[in-house]
Motif scaffolding. Structure first.
Motif, PDB file in Angstrom:
ATOM      1  N   GLN A 156       2.761   1.650  -3.446  1.00 37.46           N
ATOM      2  CA  GLN A 156       1.885   2.105  -4.523  1.00 37.46           C
ATOM      3  C   GLN A 156       1.749   3.624  -4.553  1.00 37.46           C
ATOM      4  N   GLU A 157       2.100   4.276  -3.435  1.00 39.45           N
ATOM      5  CA  GLU A 157       1.874   5.714  -3.330  1.00 39.45           C
ATOM      6  C   GLU A 157       3.145   6.540  -3.177  1.00 39.45           C
ATOM      7  N   THR A 158       4.151   5.999  -2.494  1.00 40.36           N
ATOM      8  CA  THR A 158       5.264   6.868  -2.110  1.00 40.36           C
ATOM      9  C   THR A 158       6.558   6.097  -1.902  1.00 40.36           C
ATOM     10  N   ALA A 182       4.902   8.163  -8.759  1.00 35.47           N
ATOM     11  CA  ALA A 182       4.590   8.953  -7.564  1.00 35.47           C
ATOM     12  C   ALA A 182       4.516  10.428  -7.917  1.00 35.47           C
ATOM     13  N   GLU A 207       1.080  14.875  -2.447  1.00 41.09           N
ATOM     14  CA  GLU A 207       0.184  13.874  -3.037  1.00 41.09           C
ATOM     15  C   GLU A 207       0.536  12.471  -2.534  1.00 41.09           C
ATOM     16  N   GLN A 208       1.832  12.212  -2.381  1.00 45.11           N
ATOM     17  CA  GLN A 208       2.257  10.897  -1.883  1.00 45.11           C
ATOM     18  C   GLN A 208       1.772  10.678  -0.448  1.00 45.11           C
ATOM     19  N   GLY A 221      -1.940  10.164  -0.265  1.00 45.30           N
ATOM     20  CA  GLY A 221      -2.341   8.848  -0.750  1.00 45.30           C
ATOM     21  C   GLY A 221      -2.182   7.735   0.272  1.00 45.30           C
ATOM     22  N   THR A 222      -1.376   7.973   1.302  1.00 43.82           N
ATOM     23  CA  THR A 222      -1.164   6.939   2.323  1.00 43.82           C
ATOM     24  C   THR A 222      -2.069   7.103   3.540  1.00 43.82           C
ATOM     25  N   ARG A 253       0.817  -1.207   0.000  1.00 38.11           N
ATOM     26  CA  ARG A 253       0.000   0.000   0.000  1.00 38.11           C
ATOM     27  C   ARG A 253       0.855   1.263   0.000  1.00 38.11           C
TER      28      ARG A 253
END
Length: 482
Positions: A43-45, A199, A204-205, A208-209, A40
């Motif tokens: 996928q974002e950062t 990313a 934004e990263q 997203g978490t 998880r």
């Protein structure tokens, strides 16, 4: 004859120690989420975003933990934490929303546990697939009702089992961190620092978490929900802080060391539980088996804690006459049997629906987090309201007033940011539950021979209903996605 002379005697409630209460908090938080963290986050950062995210989430959730600690002391008569604070601060209908949403999040969260168990076993039993096949749902349903029967035997027995399981499930996670440190690749860690090409900006990263950090921290309020079982009122706050600090260290460690094992783009593609894939890359196939066994023990322990929590919220809401009175019935062992049964039934319905879902685990995880945001925000706002009005602060020192103002304000800002981070789609979908759940509120009012809604409550209900209709239109039109 007065009401007090005909009221039946209440069953004696078994109390638990600080250690057991703390174990229930840890057991509530350390479950499916920790085993899904590597994928998880990847996928974002990257590493920088992960460190920032845990700093934000850790500080924010610590403020929220302090809020629950202070409210437990300042409002000792409010026995159901999250739900009771919303009602006391903002009225019966708002309190009902908090209770219903929190209860639903616990039930949906329980479904993620069964999905992840079956997905884990699906590595060796293909018929279980990703946890959403007919066989997987049948086995999950059997487990669901087995746990129902276990908890029905008594809260004290279930709490004792949870304490044992909590110790057993933390060990594999610690072993994972230690092994990952031994094979730590500085080059891979450095390459993962800024994040992969997919990313976005650091903001934004981090955004997203946020939902996954909410999900893994669910249960920080567990001691508050179980407060009527505490031997001493002070134990509620102590168990909250002790449990929180323990799991924060675990979650951050699992996330960060994973970046030193393999490229984040590869971590992002791993099958859940992604912690198993990371350890397999580090030490070989036995690592996947080791983590998988630990996951099953961990998830079953968390499932037990959340089964208790879901039933407790419904029971106390019914006892306070904010849910239909049939949910307030207890067995001779002090177990809220009807609330427990209703929770199991909702989990069963959601479990069946996973068969029709494209990605049952991720969607259920996000919805579990979203459904708790409103209850958390209302609790933080109530703490802020108490401080601003100085209710319960008569004779308090100036230092206490200052610290409590900062804690309540920061907790409110953090939970408001979480609502923003969740996004419009998930928030709209949450109202698809809130709108029909209002039937329970109306039924409660009817039992009391009161009007279903006051003018202000009716206005709020119409807003909720409108948002639910908007969610349906969005799903049909395709601009709301799940």
């Amino acid at each position: 004859m007065t009401e007090s002379t005909v009221r039946p005697a209440q069953p004696a409630v078994a109390t638990v120690s600080l250690l057991t209460l703390s174990a229930m908090v840890v057991g509530s938080m350390v479950g499916a989420g920790v085993f899904s963290l590597p994928r998880r986050f990847a996928q974002e950062t990257g590493v920088a975003g992960a460190l920032t995210a845990w700093l934000v989430a850790g500080a924010g959730m610590l403020m929220l933990a302090f809020v629950f600690q202070r409210l437990a002391v300042r409002k000792p008569d409010l026995d159901a934490g999250v739900y009771a604070y919303a009602k006391a601060g903002f009225g019966e209908y708002t309190g009902f929303f908090s209770a219903a949403g929190y209860w639903a999040s616990a039930c949906v969260g329980n479904v993620t546990y069964w999905v992840l168990i079956m997905s884990t076993l699906g590595q060796w039993i293909p018929a279980l697939g990703a946890g959403d096949t007919v066989l997987a749902i049948a086995l999950s349903s059997a487990g669901l009702w087995l746990f129902f029967l276990l908890v029905r035997r008594g809260i004290k027995e279930a709490a004792a089992i949870n304490r044992i399981v909590t110790v057993a499930k933390v060990i594999p996670i610690i072993v994972f961190v230690i092994l990952a440190i031994f094979v730590f690749d500085q080059a891979a860690f450095a390459e993962n620092w800024q994040g992969a090409d997919y990313a976005g900006t650091l903001f934004e990263q981090v955004r997203g978490t946020m939902l996954v950090t909410v999900f893994v921290f669910l249960g920080v309020e567990g001691a508050s929900v179980y407060s009527r079982y505490a031997r001493k009122r002070e134990d509620v706050g102590r168990a909250t802080i002790l449990g929180f600090l323990s799991v924060l260290a675990i979650f951050a460690s699992v996330t960060i060391v994973s970046y030193g094992v393999m490229p984040m783009a590869e971590i992002a593609e791993l099958r859940q539980p992604s912690m198993a894939g990371v350890l397999e890359a580090a030490v070989g196939p036995w690592g996947s088996v080791f983590v998988s066994v630990g996951l099953i023990v961990s998830v079953l322990g968390a499932y037990l804690a959340w089964t208790l929590m879901a039933a407790e919220v419904l029971f106390v809401a019914a006892k306070d006459r904010d849910m239909p009175r049939f949910l307030a019935r207890q067995s001779d062992r002090g177990v809220p049997v009807n609330a427990l049964l209703m929770s199991a039934m909702l989990s069963q319905v959601v479990l069946v629906l996973t068969y029709f879902s494209e990605d049952a685990f991720d969607f259920a995880l996000d919805m579990t987090a979203v459904m708790t945001l409103i209850p958390f925000l209302l609790a933080a706002l109530y703490a802020l309201r108490l401080r601003l009005t100085r209710e319960t602060y008569e004779g308090a020192r100036s230092s206490t007033l200052t610290v409590d103002l900062i804690v309540a304000a920061l907790a409110t800002i953090y939970t408001a940011f979480l609502v923003f981070a969740a996004g419009v789609d998930l928030l709209l979908i949450s109202f698809l539950f809130y709108a029909p759940a209002t039937v329970l509120f109306a039924l409660t009012r009817r039992e009391q021979k009161r009007r279903a809604f006051s003018p202000a409550e009716l206005a709020l209900f119409l807003v909720v209903l409108g948002l639910a209709v908007l969610a349906v239109i969005g799903l049909i039109a395709g601009w709301v996605t799940i």
